[in-house]
Design an enzyme around this catalytic site. Structure first.
Site, short mmCIF file in Angstrom:
data_model
loop_
_atom_site.label_atom_id
_atom_site.label_comp_id
_atom_site.label_asym_id
_atom_site.label_seq_id
_atom_site.Cartn_x
_atom_site.Cartn_y
_atom_site.Cartn_z
N ASN A 167 0.81 -1.23 0.00
CA ASN A 167 0.00 0.00 0.00
C ASN A 167 0.84 1.28 0.00
O ASN A 167 0.47 2.27 -0.61
CB ASN A 167 -1.04 0.00 1.12
CG ASN A 167 -0.44 -0.20 2.48
OD1 ASN A 167 0.74 -0.54 2.61
ND2 ASN A 167 -1.23 0.02 3.51
N GLY A 246 1.91 -5.76 7.84
CA GLY A 246 0.87 -6.51 7.13
C GLY A 246 -0.23 -6.92 8.08
O GLY A 246 -0.46 -6.27 9.11
N SER A 247 -0.88 -8.03 7.76
CA SER A 247 -2.05 -8.44 8.54
C SER A 247 -1.65 -9.04 9.89
O SER A 247 -0.54 -9.56 10.06
CB SER A 247 -2.86 -9.47 7.76
OG SER A 247 -2.13 -10.68 7.71
N THR A 248 -2.59 -9.01 10.83
CA THR A 248 -2.35 -9.61 12.15
C THR A 248 -2.17 -11.12 12.00
O THR A 248 -1.32 -11.72 12.67
CB THR A 248 -3.53 -9.27 13.09
OG1 THR A 248 -3.57 -7.85 13.23
CG2 THR A 248 -3.39 -9.91 14.44
N VAL A 250 -0.84 -12.88 9.52
CA VAL A 250 0.52 -13.22 9.07
C VAL A 250 1.56 -12.77 10.11
O VAL A 250 2.55 -13.46 10.36
CB VAL A 250 0.80 -12.62 7.67
CG1 VAL A 250 2.24 -12.88 7.25
CG2 VAL A 250 -0.16 -13.19 6.65
N GLY A 251 1.29 -11.64 10.76
CA GLY A 251 2.21 -11.16 11.80
C GLY A 251 2.42 -12.19 12.89
O GLY A 251 3.53 -12.39 13.39
N GLU A 268 4.09 -4.37 12.54
CA GLU A 268 3.11 -3.30 12.32
C GLU A 268 1.92 -3.96 11.64
O GLU A 268 1.97 -4.26 10.45
CB GLU A 268 3.69 -2.22 11.40
CG GLU A 268 4.92 -1.54 11.92
CD GLU A 268 4.67 -0.70 13.17
OE1 GLU A 268 3.50 -0.53 13.57
OE2 GLU A 268 5.65 -0.24 13.76
N CYS A 302 -3.30 1.16 6.83
CA CYS A 302 -3.58 0.49 8.11
C CYS A 302 -4.14 1.46 9.14
O CYS A 302 -4.90 1.07 10.00
CB CYS A 302 -2.31 -0.17 8.63
SG CYS A 302 -0.91 0.95 8.64
N GLU A 477 8.36 2.17 14.80
CA GLU A 477 9.14 2.59 13.65
C GLU A 477 9.05 4.12 13.61
O GLU A 477 8.02 4.68 13.96
CB GLU A 477 8.53 2.02 12.37
CG GLU A 477 8.58 0.51 12.34
CD GLU A 477 8.23 -0.04 10.98
OE1 GLU A 477 7.19 0.34 10.44
OE2 GLU A 477 9.02 -0.85 10.47
O1 LIG Z 1 -0.60 1.55 5.98
C1 LIG Z 1 0.18 1.82 6.84
C2 LIG Z 1 1.13 2.97 6.87
C3 LIG Z 1 0.47 4.28 6.77
C4 LIG Z 1 1.36 5.42 7.22
O2 LIG Z 1 2.58 5.25 7.39
O3 LIG Z 1 0.82 6.51 7.42
#
Ligand SMILES: O=CCCC(=O)O
Length: 501
Positions: A167, A246-248, A250-251, A268, A302, A477
């Site tokens: 994304n 990614g998704s919960t 897979v996380g 994340e 997300c 992060e």
């Molecule tokens: O989709 C997750 C990241 C969105 C962002 O960093 O603002």
């Protein structure tokens, strides 16, 4: 560019050298051992425009060994030199902004204006982490025992593997790689099958910026081979750290696999983020902030607004305004400058959106706008959709929507709103709009999420810690110290001092 061209490129780049469609290992552009490839598709037309190597588990060992060899040298490079590489990388990314935006549009489907927005947001990370590189510090103490001294040093953890989503492929890479490279780690990236070309362009620029060969390796693969390639990376003994967005679902798998060897992990994960708009909010402010948040990349973020709770005194007025603004959205191919919302990135995304709407309709929700796929030139378009009357039994009330579907829910009291907002296993971001400063503070403390937007719909920035709680993951992060720390180990030294030598 690898292999003879099989597809016609739907765009021209000012700097054609940016376009790579082979994996990057040790500064070389390489194919998968199997020779197999997969297609990268333009979500705005459904047409393939390039292909990339389908690496599998058997390609992992050589790539990781290369990253490790590079680490043994890179960790000795001074923090100032690492900062200089990051600044140069940052500058080259900015210089190639037009071309990177073009690739982003054809991989993700997002409108060009949003592609620029992503690049500008992302270079915040290269800039920020260049600054962080020189500010990594240990500490020292005088302990209780006499003649003792204690000190700590920070060292890079080793080779990091990054498993990244489609994304925000530029932002997610730069947020992870910026921190890792500042810390003195090398990184091996597995991009999403939808967006390998942007990541390979960044790897090309990293080499041009002077990073040693192997400091940033990229292994591409398709959807089918993603699980085995990712697992092989997570299990490889020379990978010391894994970062996943990614998704919960897979996380949790990533965390489980990494726990076998107690590897450091940052996760994340999913959002399901609530927005609370109170009667005393500035309606214009709430509208513009949440509208931009919700429809950014057709709802595929997300941290997007997944559930919009509006207090009863302004509910009808707010909904009316929202519907009027929604009517102005121009859905189209991201490369068309009139477009304000592009397609969703994958056909499964469009199908899931349709299923969520159908389920909600069947269970009594009211569809004010949209609710259908848009059949246009083979792209994966979905109508901007507005729904009310959502009840807890509907899938849409419980799942991350990840599409341009807005659900509005009326509430009466602050207590009720907080209870509903927190009634989820996720805890990534929450947003609230009020002019009552006491309420703002109460909600900042009581909403269960890692990031709280206070009269704002966009709180992501290189300088602020990004990350969730509950089942939205762990680790941070970006932000000061915390993000780089995810790639560092702390070593404690204890020293006995002979006073009368
Ligand atoms: O989709 C997750 C990241 C969105 C962002 O960093 O603002």
């Amino acid at each position: 560019m690898g292999s003879a061209r099989k597809y016609e490129l739907p765009f021209k780049l000012q700097n054609p050298d940016l376009l790579h469609n082979q994996s990057c290992v040790g500064g070389e552009w390489v194919n998968a051992k199997s020779g197999k490839t997969f297609e990268v598709v333009d979500p705005g037309t459904g047409k393939a425009w390039i292909e990339c190597p389908t690496n599998n588990a058997s390609d992992v060992d050589a790539a990781v060994k290369n990253s490790h060899q590079a680490f043994l040298e890179y960790k000795k490079i001074s923090p100032r030199q690492r900062a200089q590489f990051l600044y140069k990388w940052d500058q080259l990314i900015r210089e190639n902004r037009e071309d990177i935006a073009t690739i982003l549009v054809y991989e993700t489907g997002k409108p060009r204006s949003e592609a620029y927005g992503e690049i500008d947001y992302s270079t915040g990370f290269t800039w920020w982490f260049a600054g962080e590189a020189e500010r990594i510090q240990g500490s020292n103490f005088i302990p209780a025992l006499p003649n003792r001294r204690i000190f700590t040093i920070k060292q890079p953890v080793g080779v990091a593997a990054a498993l990244v989503p489609w994304n925000f492929p530029i932002a997610m890479i730069l947020r992870k790689a910026g921190a890792a490279l500042a810390a003195g780690c090398t990184m091996i990236v597995k991009p999403s099958p939808e967006t390998p070309i942007t990541v390979l362009a960044l790897a090309h620029l990293a080499l041009k910026a002077g990073f040693p060969k192997g400091a940033l390796n990229v292994l591409t693969t398709d959807l089918d081979k993603t699980p085995e390639l990712s697992e092989a990376l997570c299990r490889h003994p020379l990978i010391a750290k894994v970062t996943f967005t990614g998704s919960t679902r897979v996380g949790k798998l990533v965390a489980k696999i990494c726990s076998d060897n107690l590897k450091k992990v940052t996760l994340e994960l999913g959002g399901n983020c609530p927005v609370l708009i109170f009667d005393d909010a500035n309606i214009e402010q709430a509208m513009s902030q949440i509208f931009a948040l919700k429809y950014r990349h057709a709802g595929q973020a997300c941290i997007t607004a997944n559930r919009i709770y509006v207090q009863s005194g302004i509910f009808d007025k707010f909904l009316e305004k929202w519907n009027a603004e929604t009517d102005k959205i121009i859905v189209g191919h991201g490369s068309d400058e009139k477009t304000t919302m592009g397609p969703v990135t994958t056909p499964r995304g469009a199908q899931k959106a349709l299923e969520l709407v159908e389920d909600a309709k069947k269970k009594g929700a009211k569809i004010h706008k949209g609710g259908n796929k848009i059949d246009r030139k083979g792209g994966y378009f979905f109508e901007p959709t507005v729904i009310t009357g959502v009840t807890p039994d509907m899938d849409i009330a419980n799942e991350e929507v990840f599409s341009p579907i807005c659900t509005f829910i009326k509430f009466e009291t602050e207590e009720e709103a907080v209870k509903k907002a927190n009634d989820t296993s996720m805890g990534l971001a929450s947003y609230l709009f009020t002019k009552n400063v006491d309420r703002m503070w109460r909600l900042f403390e009581s909403l269960e999420a890692g990031m709280i937007g206070l009269n704002t719909g966009n709180s992501s920035a290189a300088e602020s810690p990004f990350g969730g709680i509950k089942q939205s993951g762990y680790g941070k992060e970006s932000g000061k110290d915390v993000a780089v720390n995810e790639y560092l180990i702390t070593k404690t030294g204890t020293f006995t001092l002979e006073e009368n030598a």
